[in-house]
Design a protein around this motif. Sequence first.
Motif, short mmCIF file in Angstrom:
data_model
loop_
_atom_site.label_atom_id
_atom_site.label_comp_id
_atom_site.label_asym_id
_atom_site.label_seq_id
_atom_site.Cartn_x
_atom_site.Cartn_y
_atom_site.Cartn_z
N ARG A 194 -1.25 9.84 30.94
CA ARG A 194 -0.97 11.36 30.56
C ARG A 194 -2.02 12.23 30.92
O ARG A 194 -1.68 13.55 31.39
N TYR A 195 -3.20 12.17 30.64
CA TYR A 195 -4.16 13.19 30.97
C TYR A 195 -5.36 12.20 31.77
O TYR A 195 -6.58 12.14 31.35
N GLY A 196 -4.84 12.15 33.09
CA GLY A 196 -6.06 11.33 33.91
C GLY A 196 -7.33 11.98 34.18
O GLY A 196 -8.34 11.38 34.18
N ALA A 197 -7.42 13.37 33.94
CA ALA A 197 -8.60 14.08 34.20
C ALA A 197 -9.58 13.82 32.93
O ALA A 197 -10.72 13.65 33.11
N ASN A 198 -9.07 13.85 32.03
CA ASN A 198 -9.84 13.49 30.65
C ASN A 198 -10.22 12.04 30.27
O ASN A 198 -11.03 11.54 29.96
#
Length: 262
Positions: free
Chosen positions: A150-154
């Motif tokens: 859901r939060y690939g960057a983090n």
Amino acid sequence: MVVIKKDIIYDETNNLKTDIYFPNNTNSQTKILIFWHGGGWFAGSKNDVKDLGIKLANAGFMTLIPDYRLAPDFTFPAAHQDSKKFVKWLLESNYTDEDDQQNIVQIGASVGGTLAIYVAGLYGFPTVTWSASVDFSNWMKNHPNVIPSRYGANELKLTNLHDIFESFYKFFVLTYAGKDNQTIYKQMDAENYDLSNLGRLKMINSAHELVPLNGILKFVDFLANHDHEIELLIIKGKRHAMDYAKDYLDESLDFLFQTIKE
């Protein structure tokens, strides 16, 4: 002034509700618009798009914005079933007259656009989609190495926007499917819906957004080969659904107004 009736229950069993936005000029010829919110089938709410509901009512539509069940608690085909149940409730309710089915149109954002296509196939409502997702089985089969997040960057430290989009796409598809299963993905594919009553459809997508463009083109080709009428607008950039909604709202409404007049 727009009058808003909130939290009208359309499914008592699942406690599902809709908000209704009434325009000033409500009468027997009232135009009715159903707006399906997005959120990847795991997030989003009718409450998130109140400002849009007001704009749609001010444009002359009695606007209904329903909620539907969300994953992971409710997986495919829960939201699809809810969309069908909502329309059945609407047509049988005091909010529509006997011949109002011909006055109903739809707009759907993101997976809300997917639900709108599903409903349009059953009822024939003229429909506009903003960044509808339509292709799941082929995409999942061709991207086995993408890690869902859901939060690939983090979570995955991804820096490339395309990689972030792919990670999120796999996340929400898998979340709604409930498990990694090609049979379920194929059932989720829009080309496998009952489209026998599909009427006028306008799809808007960005060229480099979350929704893979090749899946959209594949679906359009499928519709064309089955003699369905469809308009496809590809806009430049990377914006998804509600990110460009305000810029293409008038164009979407013009399309719907034209279909009602025909």
